[in-house]
Scaffold this motif. Structure first.
Motif, PDB file in Angstrom:
ATOM      1  N   GLY A  30       0.805  -1.214   0.000  1.00  0.00           N
ATOM      2  CA  GLY A  30       0.000   0.000   0.000  1.00  0.00           C
ATOM      3  C   GLY A  30       0.831   1.253   0.000  1.00  0.00           C
ATOM      4  N   GLY A  31       1.999   1.199   0.610  1.00  0.00           N
ATOM      5  CA  GLY A  31       2.793   2.403   0.743  1.00  0.00           C
ATOM      6  C   GLY A  31       3.932   2.537  -0.237  1.00  0.00           C
ATOM      7  N   TYR A  32       3.958   1.746  -1.312  1.00  0.00           N
ATOM      8  CA  TYR A  32       5.115   1.759  -2.199  1.00  0.00           C
ATOM      9  C   TYR A  32       5.099   2.906  -3.199  1.00  0.00           C
ATOM     10  N   TYR A  33       3.945   3.173  -3.767  1.00  0.00           N
ATOM     11  CA  TYR A  33       3.866   4.076  -4.912  1.00  0.00           C
ATOM     12  C   TYR A  33       3.679   5.539  -4.524  1.00  0.00           C
ATOM     13  N   THR A  34       4.276   6.421  -5.301  1.00  0.00           N
ATOM     14  CA  THR A  34       3.878   7.826  -5.291  1.00  0.00           C
ATOM     15  C   THR A  34       2.577   7.927  -6.077  1.00  0.00           C
ATOM     16  N   ILE A  35       1.634   8.680  -5.542  1.00  0.00           N
ATOM     17  CA  ILE A  35       0.319   8.814  -6.162  1.00  0.00           C
ATOM     18  C   ILE A  35       0.103  10.252  -6.613  1.00  0.00           C
ATOM     19  N   GLY A  36      -0.384  10.398  -7.818  1.00  0.00           N
ATOM     20  CA  GLY A  36      -0.722  11.714  -8.342  1.00  0.00           C
ATOM     21  C   GLY A  36      -2.190  11.800  -8.697  1.00  0.00           C
ATOM     22  N   TRP A  37      -2.739  12.977  -8.554  1.00  0.00           N
ATOM     23  CA  TRP A  37      -4.081  13.281  -9.052  1.00  0.00           C
ATOM     24  C   TRP A  37      -3.936  14.222 -10.237  1.00  0.00           C
ATOM     25  N   PHE A  38      -4.650  13.920 -11.294  1.00  0.00           N
ATOM     26  CA  PHE A  38      -4.660  14.735 -12.499  1.00  0.00           C
ATOM     27  C   PHE A  38      -6.101  15.066 -12.850  1.00  0.00           C
ATOM     28  N   CYS A  51       0.186  15.681  -5.728  1.00  0.00           N
ATOM     29  CA  CYS A  51       1.012  14.481  -5.602  1.00  0.00           C
ATOM     30  C   CYS A  51       1.240  14.208  -4.128  1.00  0.00           C
ATOM     31  N   ILE A  52       1.334  12.924  -3.770  1.00  0.00           N
ATOM     32  CA  ILE A  52       1.707  12.552  -2.413  1.00  0.00           C
ATOM     33  C   ILE A  52       2.736  11.434  -2.519  1.00  0.00           C
ATOM     34  N   SER A  53       3.809  11.558  -1.769  1.00  0.00           N
ATOM     35  CA  SER A  53       4.874  10.566  -1.823  1.00  0.00           C
ATOM     36  C   SER A  53       4.438   9.276  -1.146  1.00  0.00           C
ATOM     37  N   SER A  54       5.250   8.233  -1.318  1.00  0.00           N
ATOM     38  CA  SER A  54       4.865   6.912  -0.825  1.00  0.00           C
ATOM     39  C   SER A  54       4.621   6.905   0.676  1.00  0.00           C
ATOM     40  N   GLY A  55       5.430   7.643   1.425  1.00  0.00           N
ATOM     41  CA  GLY A  55       5.263   7.679   2.875  1.00  0.00           C
ATOM     42  C   GLY A  55       4.271   8.727   3.349  1.00  0.00           C
ATOM     43  N   GLY A  56       3.815   9.564   2.453  1.00  0.00           N
ATOM     44  CA  GLY A  56       2.837  10.590   2.795  1.00  0.00           C
ATOM     45  C   GLY A  56       3.431  11.893   3.284  1.00  0.00           C
ATOM     46  N   ASP A  57       4.755  11.957   3.398  1.00  0.00           N
ATOM     47  CA  ASP A  57       5.357  13.169   3.959  1.00  0.00           C
ATOM     48  C   ASP A  57       5.659  14.222   2.906  1.00  0.00           C
ATOM     49  N   SER A  72      -4.128  13.199   1.176  1.00  0.00           N
ATOM     50  CA  SER A  72      -3.689  12.331   2.262  1.00  0.00           C
ATOM     51  C   SER A  72      -3.778  10.888   1.789  1.00  0.00           C
ATOM     52  N   ARG A  73      -3.172   9.991   2.560  1.00  0.00           N
ATOM     53  CA  ARG A  73      -3.225   8.584   2.171  1.00  0.00           C
ATOM     54  C   ARG A  73      -3.277   7.709   3.402  1.00  0.00           C
ATOM     55  N   ASP A  74      -3.919   6.575   3.241  1.00  0.00           N
ATOM     56  CA  ASP A  74      -3.983   5.538   4.269  1.00  0.00           C
ATOM     57  C   ASP A  74      -3.346   4.305   3.644  1.00  0.00           C
ATOM     58  N   ASN A  75      -2.117   4.030   4.029  1.00  0.00           N
ATOM     59  CA  ASN A  75      -1.380   2.929   3.397  1.00  0.00           C
ATOM     60  C   ASN A  75      -1.839   1.550   3.867  1.00  0.00           C
ATOM     61  N   VAL A  76      -2.584   1.502   4.934  1.00  0.00           N
ATOM     62  CA  VAL A  76      -3.158   0.217   5.364  1.00  0.00           C
ATOM     63  C   VAL A  76      -4.348  -0.125   4.474  1.00  0.00           C
ATOM     64  N   GLY A 100       2.971   5.722  -9.504  1.00  0.00           N
ATOM     65  CA  GLY A 100       4.280   5.618 -10.124  1.00  0.00           C
ATOM     66  C   GLY A 100       5.333   5.233  -9.110  1.00  0.00           C
ATOM     67  N   PRO A 101       6.571   5.155  -9.536  1.00  0.00           N
ATOM     68  CA  PRO A 101       7.659   4.778  -8.637  1.00  0.00           C
ATOM     69  C   PRO A 101       7.731   5.705  -7.427  1.00  0.00           C
ATOM     70  N   PRO A 102       8.341   5.246  -6.346  1.00  0.00           N
ATOM     71  CA  PRO A 102       8.357   6.039  -5.102  1.00  0.00           C
ATOM     72  C   PRO A 102       9.309   7.234  -5.174  1.00  0.00           C
ATOM     73  N   LEU A 103       8.993   8.192  -6.011  1.00  0.00           N
ATOM     74  CA  LEU A 103       9.794   9.397  -6.173  1.00  0.00           C
ATOM     75  C   LEU A 103       9.257  10.506  -5.281  1.00  0.00           C
ATOM     76  N   PRO A 104      10.088  11.461  -4.913  1.00  0.00           N
ATOM     77  CA  PRO A 104       9.559  12.616  -4.187  1.00  0.00           C
ATOM     78  C   PRO A 104       8.657  13.447  -5.094  1.00  0.00           C
ATOM     79  N   CYS A 105       7.766  14.205  -4.499  1.00  0.00           N
ATOM     80  CA  CYS A 105       6.849  15.044  -5.263  1.00  0.00           C
ATOM     81  C   CYS A 105       7.566  16.318  -5.685  1.00  0.00           C
ATOM     82  N   THR A 106       7.839  16.424  -6.957  1.00  0.00           N
ATOM     83  CA  THR A 106       8.519  17.578  -7.526  1.00  0.00           C
ATOM     84  C   THR A 106       7.792  17.976  -8.806  1.00  0.00           C
ATOM     85  N   ASP A 107       8.374  18.896  -9.546  1.00  0.00           N
ATOM     86  CA  ASP A 107       7.762  19.267 -10.830  1.00  0.00           C
ATOM     87  C   ASP A 107       7.639  18.049 -11.747  1.00  0.00           C
TER      88      ASP A 107
END
Length: 128
Positions: A30-38, A51-57, A72-76, A100-107
């Motif tokens: 549940g916590g692996y992917y970076t998630i984006g909304w488009f 965008c929210i990173s895999s860990g939510g931070d 926000s995200r609930d990885n459970v 997508g891959p667990p990348l930080p949220c950037t441009d």
């Protein structure tokens, strides 16, 4: 294969709120992917909203929604939420979530090319 399903769209008056959900199932934790909304409005290109990173931070937002939307995200439960407040007619669009891959949220993560898996979208209409 990872499946994503969006829900929570609908018709709302200007100034109203909606909470979109993106539920993930299939491979991967549940916590692996970076998630984006488009979102994509008729006749316009798809644009990254948040965008929210895999860990939510790590999070970022499109400038036009920065003071109105939260993510926000609930990885459970493997769900990512997009809370949209003070909605405006220009927010009308089909909203998609993507993983997508667990990348930080950037441009870079505001671009569609950063994401491999996509949901089918949910319609948001803001109108009086």
């Amino acid at each position: 294969q990872l499946q994503l399903v969006e829900s929570g769209g609908g018709l709302v008056q200007p100034g109203g709120s909606l909470r979109l959900s993106c539920a993930a199932s299939g491979i991967g934790s549940g916590g692996y992917y970076t998630i984006g909304w488009f979102r994509q409005a008729p006749g316009k290109e798809r644009e990254g909203v948040s965008c929210i990173s895999s860990g939510g931070d790590g999070k970022n937002f499109l400038d036009s929604v920065k003071d109105r939307f939260t993510i926000s995200r609930d990885n459970v439960l493997k769900i990512v939420y997009l809370q949209m407040n003070n909605l405006k007619p220009e927010d009308t669009a089909i909203y998609y979530c993507a993983a997508g891959p667990p990348l930080p949220c950037t441009d870079a993560t505001s671009r569609s090319s950063a994401y491999r898996y996509w949901g089918q979208g949910t319609q948001v209409t803001v109108s009086s």
